[in-house]
Structure formats: structure tokens, C-alpha cells
Design a protein around this motif. Structure first.
Motif, PDB file in Angstrom:
ATOM      1  N   VAL A  71      12.819 -13.505   0.190  1.00  0.00           N
ATOM      2  CA  VAL A  71      13.037 -12.051   0.183  1.00  0.00           C
ATOM      3  C   VAL A  71      13.762 -11.661   1.469  1.00  0.00           C
ATOM      4  O   VAL A  71      13.350 -12.042   2.566  1.00  0.00           O
ATOM      5  CB  VAL A  71      11.684 -11.306   0.086  1.00  0.00           C
ATOM      6  N   ASP A  72      14.848 -10.913   1.338  1.00  0.00           N
ATOM      7  CA  ASP A  72      15.610 -10.515   2.519  1.00  0.00           C
ATOM      8  C   ASP A  72      14.934  -9.381   3.287  1.00  0.00           C
ATOM      9  O   ASP A  72      14.919  -9.378   4.516  1.00  0.00           O
ATOM     10  CB  ASP A  72      17.030 -10.096   2.116  1.00  0.00           C
ATOM     11  N   LEU A  73      14.370  -8.419   2.569  1.00  0.00           N
ATOM     12  CA  LEU A  73      13.804  -7.244   3.235  1.00  0.00           C
ATOM     13  C   LEU A  73      12.637  -6.693   2.430  1.00  0.00           C
ATOM     14  O   LEU A  73      12.723  -6.580   1.203  1.00  0.00           O
ATOM     15  CB  LEU A  73      14.885  -6.161   3.395  1.00  0.00           C
ATOM     16  N   LEU A  74      11.557  -6.379   3.111  1.00  0.00           N
ATOM     17  CA  LEU A  74      10.406  -5.679   2.522  1.00  0.00           C
ATOM     18  C   LEU A  74      10.360  -4.292   3.137  1.00  0.00           C
ATOM     19  O   LEU A  74      10.354  -4.153   4.371  1.00  0.00           O
ATOM     20  CB  LEU A  74       9.111  -6.425   2.820  1.00  0.00           C
ATOM     21  N   ILE A  75      10.361  -3.252   2.297  1.00  0.00           N
ATOM     22  CA  ILE A  75      10.325  -1.877   2.802  1.00  0.00           C
ATOM     23  C   ILE A  75       9.150  -1.135   2.179  1.00  0.00           C
ATOM     24  O   ILE A  75       8.630  -1.526   1.136  1.00  0.00           O
ATOM     25  CB  ILE A  75      11.635  -1.108   2.504  1.00  0.00           C
ATOM     26  N   GLY A  76       8.737  -0.056   2.826  1.00  0.00           N
ATOM     27  CA  GLY A  76       7.686   0.773   2.253  1.00  0.00           C
ATOM     28  C   GLY A  76       7.203   1.838   3.219  1.00  0.00           C
ATOM     29  O   GLY A  76       7.257   1.661   4.436  1.00  0.00           O
ATOM     30  N   GLY A  77       6.759   2.942   2.639  1.00  0.00           N
ATOM     31  CA  GLY A  77       6.147   4.013   3.416  1.00  0.00           C
ATOM     32  C   GLY A  77       4.738   4.240   2.912  1.00  0.00           C
ATOM     33  O   GLY A  77       4.515   5.081   2.021  1.00  0.00           O
ATOM     34  N   PRO A  78       3.741   3.490   3.402  1.00  0.00           N
ATOM     35  CA  PRO A  78       2.360   3.670   2.933  1.00  0.00           C
ATOM     36  C   PRO A  78       1.932   5.129   3.044  1.00  0.00           C
ATOM     37  O   PRO A  78       2.273   5.802   4.019  1.00  0.00           O
ATOM     38  CB  PRO A  78       1.544   2.781   3.887  1.00  0.00           C
ATOM     39  N   PRO A  79       1.221   5.663   2.040  1.00  0.00           N
ATOM     40  CA  PRO A  79       0.772   7.060   2.081  1.00  0.00           C
ATOM     41  C   PRO A  79       0.165   7.428   3.429  1.00  0.00           C
ATOM     42  O   PRO A  79      -0.624   6.661   4.000  1.00  0.00           O
ATOM     43  CB  PRO A  79      -0.263   7.132   0.959  1.00  0.00           C
ATOM     44  N   CYS A  80       0.525   8.595   3.942  1.00  0.00           N
ATOM     45  CA  CYS A  80       0.325   8.885   5.362  1.00  0.00           C
ATOM     46  C   CYS A  80      -0.702   9.973   5.648  1.00  0.00           C
ATOM     47  O   CYS A  80      -0.823  10.422   6.785  1.00  0.00           O
ATOM     48  CB  CYS A  80       1.666   9.299   5.969  1.00  0.00           C
ATOM     49  N   GLN A  81      -1.478  10.424   4.645  1.00  0.00           N
ATOM     50  CA  GLN A  81      -2.384  11.557   4.882  1.00  0.00           C
ATOM     51  C   GLN A  81      -3.333  11.380   6.063  1.00  0.00           C
ATOM     52  O   GLN A  81      -3.575  12.340   6.804  1.00  0.00           O
ATOM     53  CB  GLN A  81      -3.189  11.856   3.613  1.00  0.00           C
ATOM     54  N   PRO A  82      -3.905  10.189   6.289  1.00  0.00           N
ATOM     55  CA  PRO A  82      -4.844  10.048   7.407  1.00  0.00           C
ATOM     56  C   PRO A  82      -4.212  10.282   8.775  1.00  0.00           C
ATOM     57  O   PRO A  82      -4.926  10.511   9.753  1.00  0.00           O
ATOM     58  CB  PRO A  82      -5.322   8.595   7.278  1.00  0.00           C
ATOM     59  N   PHE A  83      -2.877  10.224   8.861  1.00  0.00           N
ATOM     60  CA  PHE A  83      -2.217  10.343  10.158  1.00  0.00           C
ATOM     61  C   PHE A  83      -1.376  11.608  10.271  1.00  0.00           C
ATOM     62  O   PHE A  83      -0.637  11.775  11.235  1.00  0.00           O
ATOM     63  CB  PHE A  83      -1.320   9.116  10.383  1.00  0.00           C
ATOM     64  N   SER A  84      -1.476  12.502   9.293  1.00  0.00           N
ATOM     65  CA  SER A  84      -0.596  13.660   9.270  1.00  0.00           C
ATOM     66  C   SER A  84      -1.009  14.706  10.288  1.00  0.00           C
ATOM     67  O   SER A  84      -2.177  14.879  10.616  1.00  0.00           O
ATOM     68  CB  SER A  84      -0.583  14.292   7.877  1.00  0.00           C
ATOM     69  N   LYS A  85      -0.001  15.419  10.781  1.00  0.00           N
ATOM     70  CA  LYS A  85      -0.237  16.480  11.756  1.00  0.00           C
ATOM     71  C   LYS A  85      -0.985  17.645  11.123  1.00  0.00           C
ATOM     72  O   LYS A  85      -1.817  18.286  11.762  1.00  0.00           O
ATOM     73  CB  LYS A  85       1.105  16.945  12.327  1.00  0.00           C
ATOM     74  N   SER A  86      -0.706  17.923   9.848  1.00  0.00           N
ATOM     75  CA  SER A  86      -1.361  19.054   9.193  1.00  0.00           C
ATOM     76  C   SER A  86      -2.863  18.822   9.083  1.00  0.00           C
ATOM     77  O   SER A  86      -3.657  19.751   9.203  1.00  0.00           O
ATOM     78  CB  SER A  86      -0.763  19.280   7.800  1.00  0.00           C
ATOM     79  N   ALA A  87      -3.270  17.571   8.872  1.00  0.00           N
ATOM     80  CA  ALA A  87      -4.704  17.279   8.798  1.00  0.00           C
ATOM     81  C   ALA A  87      -5.372  17.527  10.136  1.00  0.00           C
ATOM     82  O   ALA A  87      -6.485  18.056  10.214  1.00  0.00           O
ATOM     83  CB  ALA A  87      -4.922  15.836   8.345  1.00  0.00           C
TER      84      ALA A  87
END
Length: 409
Positions: A71-87
Motif C-alpha cells: 500500500v502506498d498511502l493510508l489516509i483517514g480522519g478518525p471521528p474527532c468529537q472527543p477532541f473538539s473545541k465545541s465540546a
């Protein structure tokens, strides 16, 4: 073409940018059925619909037709609610790594360990790198070090907080990007190409950066159908015309220039927030609600086509599902232009490929920007709100936070 595997693909923001850079999406993994439908409706990628925790790395490799290690590249944006500024705004803190949703970080790392891609990219909210609250960032770094020790790899770990507006995206959206190479090569992040016009005036020595791309430049020529269905609704809809472009409800507080209808900072920032023609959009929201913007300067909701343009998706791309689902998909997406820019850097620095300087997803800028819309007076239905209002007492000290603290006690 270099092949990638995408985790937490959503509506495809990262994937589309990498595609524009020159990568081929071999497999995309996504849990939300509407997002999967969006991907399948626009591209012929191999889409795996399901929870990443229930999908083996070997299954991903089989569907993508790529053996582990190739595999040349693995990408992803794991869900971010625990680290959000709004929380953190609401509670003063968050559970962060104690939040079960943060386990998406370790799921990404499991696939990294199993498939051993030549390079990886992780995207997340900038809250994961806040000073004194970097445990998520530290977890990623420590686990990658452990992978190196156990698997004999030498993954590097470079990260940077990027404001997408600094790279030509017509949206002020700050995100953390973490990039590494299996053989230890360290990515040099590209320098910003655009700048806040207000900062340009303070630069005595000149700057070759362009001013930020504005919302008008991005969506002025978008032809959206059924704009009548986009009208603002709910209790506060008729107050929108009295708020200037680029402002929100704070305009109608005792510290603003309007009428004292609300207490200072007693609402979310996005409450009655409007776009300005001469500035980038504010960060698009995944769960906007009837009174949460950004709204169009015509005092209406943004159309799907306009949201796609502000996210720099390719022309003609469309998002499936109802209004709520469509806005959730687009609000959670990564602007595709920033992914194209980073994808080109990965190809050039990690794979030695020559890349074109011009970006496929860059906004073509018109010559002029019109004047702001004329303000309307405050509707009579809101005049009873005039008076003295207490300001918000501070992060984690508001009525909602106090109620949660009482319930917990």
C-alpha cells in the motif's frame, strides 16, 4: 498511479483531494450508509460499508487488491468529537481518551500496523494538539513508536496545525495533519500560499502570498436550484436580515453595534452567523440546527452545491441524502484542495515524483467583490428582548455545565 486506502472516508473530502494529486483510491471504508451512497454515486471506488472495528485489515487489503506492505498511502480522519473545541466550550473539558469514540484512533493504528503502508496521513481537529491536552497526539506517537519496535519499520511522525484558508481554501478551518513515511523520511510541510488581508497591511517588507480566497469568489457563480427550500426557518429566522455580513448574534449584544437582545457569548459562535462576501467562510458545521450558520448573505441556508464549492470538492460532485444527512457529510469533510496540496507533497518528497504547480481544485477568482447587503431593521417580534443581559461567566461555568456538574454530583 500510487494506490491508497482510506479509512473513515465520509463524503470523500480527503480521497478526492488525493485523487486530484495523482493517487488512486483502492478501497474506502466508511460506516455511514449515506456517505457510502455518496461515494458510490460519484466514483467507482471499492467501498466497504461497516464499522472499522468489525473489518479485518486483510479484508481491506483483499478488497483493494493490494498486499500488505505494498500500500502506498493510508489516509483517514478518525471521528474527532472527543477532541473538539465545541465540546470543551460546553463543559470546560472533555473525556478525550476516556471517551469510547476516541478508540477510532487505535483502530486506524491497527490497520497501519497490519498493512504497513509506505506512508500515512491522519487528519483531526486542532483540539488534539491543544497545549496541555495533547494526550491524543502523544498516544498516536507512542503507538507508532511501538509499531516500529515490533515490526522493524521506521515510521516518521511529522505534524502541523493548518488553517486551510492559508492554502487557498475559501474557509477558515483549522485541522491537524500528521504524516509519516515507513523508511523514516520526514515531510517538509509546504509554506502557506495565502494570507489574511488584515495581516498584509502590517507587513512592511512585502509578501508574495495572495489574500485569502473569499466566500463570494467561491460561490458567486453557483447555480443552485430550489432556493426557496433554503429559506431560514425557526424562531430566529426573521432576525437574520438585521445582522451584517460576517457577524453573528454578538452584533445584538451590549458589546455589539446592534440592539441588546442577548448576553455576551451566551450562545454558540455559529448562532445566526452569516457569511461575508469579502472573507472566507467560517468552518462549516456538521450539525447546524435551524439557527446555526454560516448562513448565506441572502439570509438563507447554503445549498449543497455551495457547500461543496466551499469544501473545494470537484465540480459536479454531489452528496446524497436529506438536508440533515447532506450537511453532516459536508460539515465533517476535509476540504479537498488541502488534501490535493498535501498529496502532491507526499508524491514529490516520499516517492520522487514530479508534480504540476497548478492545483486542479483551486478556486478561479473573479476580479471584483460586490458591496455588503443592506441591513434590515430588527423585526418587532424581537424587541421585547431588549434590556440588560448577563454575559457568559466563562468556559465550563455556564448554565449547561453547572447543570451537568450537579447531575454528576
Amino acid at each position: 498511479m500510487r494506490k491508497l486506502i482510506s479509512l473513515y472516508s465520509g463524503a470523500g473530502g480527503l480521497d478526492l483531494g488525493m485523487e486530484a494529486a495523482g493517487f488512486e483510491v483502492a478501497a474506502a471504508i466508511e460506516f455511514n450508509k449515506w456517505a457510502c451512497n455518496t461515494l458510490r454515486s460519484n466514483r467507482s471506488w471499492n467501498v466497504i460499508e461497516g464499522d472499522i472495528h468489525d473489518i479485518s485489515s486483510q479484508q481491506i487489503a483483499n478488497v483493494g487488491g493490494i498486499a500488505p506492505g505494498e500500500v502506498d498511502l493510508l489516509i483517514g480522519g478518525p471521528p474527532c468529537q472527543p477532541f473538539s473545541k465545541s465540546a470543551m466550550w460546553a463543559t470546560g473539558n472533555t473525556k478525550r481518551l476516556d471517551d469510547p469514540r476516541s478508540d477510532t484512533l487505535t483502530a486506524y493504528l491497527r490497520v497501519l500496523k497490519d498493512l504497513k503502508p509506505k506512508a500515512f496521513l491522519i487528519e483531526n481537529v486542532n483540539g488534539i494538539a491543544f497545549k496541555g491536552k495533547e494526550e491524543g497526539l502523544n498516544l498516536l506517537k507512542s503507538v507508532i513508536t511501538q509499531i516500529n519496535n515490533e515490526e522493524g519499520t521506521n515510521y516518521s511522525f511529522s505534524w502541523k496545525v493548518i488553517n486551510c484558508a492559508d492554502f487557498g481554501v475559501p474557509q477558515t478551518r483549522e485541522r491537524v495533519f500528521i504524516i509519516g513515511h515507513r523508511d523514516g523520511a520526514v515531510l517538509n510541510f509546504p509554506p502557506p500560499t495565502h494570507i489574511n488581508p488584515e495581516e498584509m497591511a502590517d507587513d512592511l517588507f512585502g509578501d508574495n502570498r495572495e489574500p485569502w480566497v473569499t466566500a463570494w469568489e467561491a460561490i458567486h457563480n453557483v447555480k443552485s436550484e430550489n432556493t426557496d427550500q433554503l429559506r431560514a426557518t425557526g424562531k430566529w429566522a426573521n432576525l437574520l436580515p438585521s445582522i451584517p455580513e460576517g457577524k453573528n448574534y454578538l452584533y445584538h449584544t451590549d458589546r455589539g453595534e446592534g440592539l441588546p437582545l442577548f448576553g455576551w457569548r451566551t450562545r454558540y459562535w455559529g448562532f445566526l452567523l452569516k457569511l461575508a462576501k469579502n472573507r472566507p467562510s467560517w468552518t462549516l458545521q456538521a450539525q447546524p440546527g435551524s439557527a446555526i450558520g454560516p448562513f448565506h448573505w441572502e439570509n438563507r441556508k447554503l445549498s449543497m452545491e455551495e457547500l461543496c464549492r466551499l469544501q473545494t470538492f470537484p465540480e459536479g460532485y454531489f452528496v446524497t441524502g436529506g438536508q440533515t444527512e447532506m450537511r453532516r457529510q459536508l460539515g465533517n469533510a476535509v476540504p479537498s484542495l488541502i488534501a490535493e496540496i498535501l498529496g502532491k507533497q507526499i508524491l514529490a518528497q516520499f516517492f520522487g515524483m514530479q508534480i504540476p504547480q497548478e492545483h486542479k481544485l483551486a478556486i478561479q477568482r473573479p476580479n471584483t467583490i460586490p458591496e455588503p447587503e443592506t441591513l434590515a431593521p430588527v423585526s418587532d417580534e424581537y424587541l421585547h428582548l431588549m434590556g440588560e443581559h448577563e454575559a457568559h461567566p466563562g468556559t465550563g461555568k455556564g448554565p449547561g455545565a453547572r447543570k451537568r456538574q450537579t447531575e454528576k454530583a
